[in-house]
Design an enzyme around this catalytic site. Structure first.
Site, PDB file in Angstrom:
ATOM      1  N   GLY A  83      65.086  79.776 -10.034  1.00  0.00           N
ATOM      2  CA  GLY A  83      65.298  78.436  -9.468  1.00  0.00           C
ATOM      3  C   GLY A  83      64.815  77.334 -10.398  1.00  0.00           C
ATOM      4  O   GLY A  83      63.862  77.527 -11.148  1.00  0.00           O
ATOM      5  N   ARG A 147      70.001  84.003 -11.843  1.00  0.00           N
ATOM      6  CA  ARG A 147      69.054  84.897 -11.172  1.00  0.00           C
ATOM      7  C   ARG A 147      69.287  86.382 -11.476  1.00  0.00           C
ATOM      8  O   ARG A 147      68.715  87.242 -10.805  1.00  0.00           O
ATOM      9  CB  ARG A 147      69.101  84.669  -9.661  1.00  0.00           C
ATOM     10  N   ASP A 178      59.087  87.371 -10.954  1.00  0.00           N
ATOM     11  CA  ASP A 178      60.058  88.439 -11.230  1.00  0.00           C
ATOM     12  C   ASP A 178      60.529  88.395 -12.685  1.00  0.00           C
ATOM     13  O   ASP A 178      60.600  89.427 -13.352  1.00  0.00           O
ATOM     14  CB  ASP A 178      61.283  88.308 -10.318  1.00  0.00           C
ATOM     15  N   LYS A 204      56.922  79.561 -14.553  1.00  0.00           N
ATOM     16  CA  LYS A 204      57.724  78.542 -13.872  1.00  0.00           C
ATOM     17  C   LYS A 204      57.915  78.864 -12.409  1.00  0.00           C
ATOM     18  O   LYS A 204      58.120  80.020 -12.079  1.00  0.00           O
ATOM     19  CB  LYS A 204      59.104  78.468 -14.550  1.00  0.00           C
ATOM     20  N   THR A 205      57.803  77.967 -11.515  1.00  0.00           N
ATOM     21  CA  THR A 205      58.326  77.996 -10.152  1.00  0.00           C
ATOM     22  C   THR A 205      57.678  76.875  -9.347  1.00  0.00           C
ATOM     23  O   THR A 205      56.451  76.705  -9.391  1.00  0.00           O
ATOM     24  CB  THR A 205      58.130  79.337  -9.387  1.00  0.00           C
ATOM     25  N   ASP A 207      57.382  76.968  -6.346  1.00  0.00           N
ATOM     26  CA  ASP A 207      56.688  77.598  -5.222  1.00  0.00           C
ATOM     27  C   ASP A 207      55.178  77.718  -5.442  1.00  0.00           C
ATOM     28  O   ASP A 207      54.418  77.899  -4.500  1.00  0.00           O
ATOM     29  CB  ASP A 207      57.252  79.008  -4.957  1.00  0.00           C
ATOM     30  N   TYR A 245      60.178  59.472  17.577  1.00  0.00           N
ATOM     31  CA  TYR A 245      60.644  60.781  17.101  1.00  0.00           C
ATOM     32  C   TYR A 245      59.502  61.683  16.644  1.00  0.00           C
ATOM     33  O   TYR A 245      58.537  61.210  16.046  1.00  0.00           O
ATOM     34  CB  TYR A 245      61.562  60.620  15.878  1.00  0.00           C
TER      35      TYR A 245
HETATM   36  P1  FBP Z   1      61.999  80.581  -8.154  1.00  0.00           P
HETATM   37  O1  FBP Z   1      60.987  81.458  -7.499  1.00  0.00           O
HETATM   38  O2  FBP Z   1      63.033  81.301  -8.911  1.00  0.00           O
HETATM   39  O3  FBP Z   1      61.331  79.530  -8.993  1.00  0.00           O
HETATM   40  O4  FBP Z   1      62.793  79.767  -7.029  1.00  0.00           O
HETATM   41  C1  FBP Z   1      62.126  79.151  -5.992  1.00  0.00           C
HETATM   42  C2  FBP Z   1      63.032  78.526  -4.968  1.00  0.00           C
HETATM   43  O5  FBP Z   1      63.188  77.153  -5.207  1.00  0.00           O
HETATM   44  C3  FBP Z   1      62.498  78.788  -3.573  1.00  0.00           C
HETATM   45  O6  FBP Z   1      61.596  77.787  -3.191  1.00  0.00           O
HETATM   46  C4  FBP Z   1      63.736  78.869  -2.734  1.00  0.00           C
HETATM   47  O7  FBP Z   1      63.567  79.723  -1.628  1.00  0.00           O
HETATM   48  C5  FBP Z   1      64.744  79.457  -3.677  1.00  0.00           C
HETATM   49  O8  FBP Z   1      64.343  79.103  -4.973  1.00  0.00           O
HETATM   50  C6  FBP Z   1      66.141  78.974  -3.408  1.00  0.00           C
HETATM   51  O9  FBP Z   1      67.017  79.696  -4.219  1.00  0.00           O
HETATM   52  P2  FBP Z   1      68.454  79.201  -4.633  1.00  0.00           P
HETATM   53  O10 FBP Z   1      68.280  78.189  -5.706  1.00  0.00           O
HETATM   54  O11 FBP Z   1      69.083  80.431  -5.166  1.00  0.00           O
HETATM   55  O12 FBP Z   1      69.103  78.632  -3.432  1.00  0.00           O
END
Ligand code: FBP
Length: 558
Positions: A83, A147, A178, A204-205, A207, A245
């Site tokens: 991602g 991916r 991964d 990288k991520t 998350d 809301y």
């Molecule tokens: P990575 O772990 O590859 O960095 O991706 C994280 C992420 O952004 C998650 O937060 C999310 O669940 C996922 O990618 C979404 O994947 P896609 O881009 O394939 O919709």
């Protein structure tokens, strides 16, 4: 090329800062090697699988001198994997600048579309003009991402053949847990083949779940959480202005709740669900809904018919009974794929699985609203898993609370007003222009990767540490990938993987939130972080995340 915005023009000239040792000695810094290391767990199994890279020492760069004669020119390949995360282009820019500082004849190959580019030999040769156009920009569009997993000997053979053909002797893999697991396996494969090709990973991520004692943060987390926090703050102002809301905001994070927790610490919502707590305390979906309903009812008594709830994307898989349901569904759909896919409507599909689910799980499935059933039955990802980002947990919770309030109102004289708005923030933050932190951090990671290549090592992750301190005090080095590995049971097999870092309930960020959450639930303690600032006072532009500051706060003097 499309029109360039004024901010992009101004931002292009930002020169990221490097850790002191790299700023002073360039990629010629000396690699000081520490003692032999071991993997975080399952040492015997990991050692057996990675005989040539197991036990490598941690590297810290110290002062070094530029040699009188430039080192032999080399060709290096780079990929972006998984991602998008803000700062990827700066990793490549740092790597490019480092390689050119080593020898202006060095060449950087950008393999296109992630691992597929390496496997299929699809690349562009990156030149200064291309790199300059992407400095300090968000996104991965320079060479795109993908991916595909680099996980079989067949794929490794193709990578080797493509590198040999071009004379490439170094591969830099920019990816999450991964992808770096795959980098580790590829490094071992190439060493065993005596291919003379080094492999370096970069963390990288958005998350934030690729971290450990040595890797303090994955890049992109800082920028993405700042973007989401700005949006959440804006919504809070709106909620407090209109006072009509309840906003349910789902935040990305495939498994870990780091993003939701960081945004909560930045903005002070009425509630932030932390999936790791849900799992540890075995909270059922009913318990989560009951707790949130109580917050809604208590606030209504004080004439506060508004609030903000943050929900981590991965929540659904951490709720015990839903976890079992998803596991049963994954198995069932894998086994009965053909028969299942032959059915036309969601109703038919739901009826089909209901017949095959175990007794308790059938009840859970039946209790879910139709739209969640449909989302749970939708296409699996490439690994046969449910795609959590497509499940509208925010809507599920809002709907279930609305039902509870309706039931309460049916018996009560004084009715409670409850009106919900649902949001999902994820893609909005993944390609934002990197914050100063990510711009510096990423450039440093890339530049540092060139120093690791120059040091002749393989199977390392580029590491820049001490990142809660000013950049000049950041420490550059390399961490053996095998050090982060453990064995996990995945898809019916025990496999070596880099350990994912989930939110720790004993960790400082969660503890900080747990201390104040009751007060936030009752009051109006919103905090408005505002948009990322790229120019201006350091206190505004260079703020690290709460997570990083809390996890790496300097020890207090007694
Ligand atoms: P990575 O772990 O590859 O960095 O991706 C994280 C992420 O952004 C998650 O937060 C999310 O669940 C996922 O990618 C979404 O994947 P896609 O881009 O394939 O919709």
């Amino acid at each position: 090329m499309s029109e360039i915005s004024p901010l992009q023009i101004a931002r292009a000239s930002y020169q990221p800062h490097l850790p002191k040792v790299l700023a002073k000695c360039g990629p010629f810094a000396t690699a000081k090697k520490g003692a032999a290391t071991k993997s975080v767990a399952d040492q015997a199994a990991i050692k057996k699988l990675f005989p040539d890279t197991y036990g490598l020492p941690v590297i810290e760069f110290t002062a070094g001198k530029k040699p009188a004669k430039a080192p032999k020119a080399i060709k290096v390949g780079v990929i972006l994997s998984g991602g998008q995360a803000p700062g990827g282009h700066n990793v490549i820019a740092g790597l490019f600048d480092g390689l050119k500082a080593l020898n202006p004849k060095n060449q950087l190959y950008g393999f296109l579309g992630g691992p597929d580019g390496l496997i299929n030999g699809d690349f562009v040769k990156l030149d200064a003009k291309t790199i300059d156009a992407y400095r300090n920009t968000g996104g991965f569009d320079m060479i795109r991402s993908g991916r595909t997993k680099l996980d079989t000997d067949e794929k490794f053979e193709k990578v080797l053949a493509n590198c040999k053909k071009e004379g490439i002797t170094g591969i830099v893999i920019i990816g999450g847990d991964d992808s770096n697991t795959n980098a580790c396996t590829l490094a071992q494969y190439l060493l065993a083949k005596k291919a003379g090709i080094q492999v370096i990973g970069c963390p990288k991520t958005i998350d934030g779940d690729l971290k450990n004692a040595w890797i303090e943060v994955s890049f992109g987390f800082d920028t993405a959480t700042k973007v989401y926090s700005e949006l959440i703050g804006n919504i809070m102002r709106d909620a407090n202005s209109a006072r009509k809301y309840w906003h349910f905001i789902k935040l990305m994070g495939r498994s870990a709740s780091h993003i939701a927790l960081e945004c909560a610490l930045q903005t002070h919502p009425q509630a932030c669900i932390v999936s790791e707590e849900v799992e540890a305390k075995k909270f059922s979906l009913a318990k989560i809904v009951d707790d949130l309903t109580k917050t809604v009812v208590d606030r209504a008594k004080n004439k506060m018919n508004f609030g903000v709830v943050l929900i981590p994307e991965g929540l659904i898989e951490f709720v015990p009974e839903i976890k079992v349901l998803i596991a049963e569904l994954n198995d069932l759909l894998a086994k009965s794929e053909k028969a299942f896919n032959a059915l036309d409507t969601v109703e038919q599909k739901a009826a089909f699985v209901e017949k095959k689910l175990s007794k308790d799980t059938k009840k859970v499935f039946a209790s879910l609203p139709a739209f969640v059933k449909a989302q749970l039955l939708a296409d699996r990802d490439a690994h046969g898993n449910v795609q959590v980002s497509k499940i509208e947990t925010e809507k599920l919770l809002a709907d279930m609370i609305a039902d509870r309030i309706k039931a309460l109102n049916a018996k009560a004289e004084k009715k409670i007003k409850f009106s919900a708005q649902c949001h999902f923030f994820g893609y909005e933050g993944r390609c934002a222009a990197p914050s100063n932190f990510d711009a510096n951090y990423c450039y440093g990671l890339g530049y540092n990767a060139s120093a690791l290549l120059n040091a002749g090592v393989t199977g390392y992750m580029s590491s820049v540490r001490n990142t809660s301190a000013p950049v000049e005090q950041w420490i550059a080095g390399g961490i053996p990938l095998t050090m982060m590995m453990n064995m996990e049971h995945r898809h019916g097999k025990d496999v070596p993987v880099i350990k994912k870092a989930l939110v720790e309930l004993k960790g400082a960020p969660f503890k900080a939130y747990a201390k104040v959450r009751d007060a936030w639930a009752k009051g109006i303690e919103f905090r408005y972080p505002g948009p990322i600032q790229y120019f201006g006072p350091s206190a505004v532009c260079d703020q690290p995340t709460c997570t990083l500051s809390l996890e790496h706060a300097p020890a207090k003097k007694k």
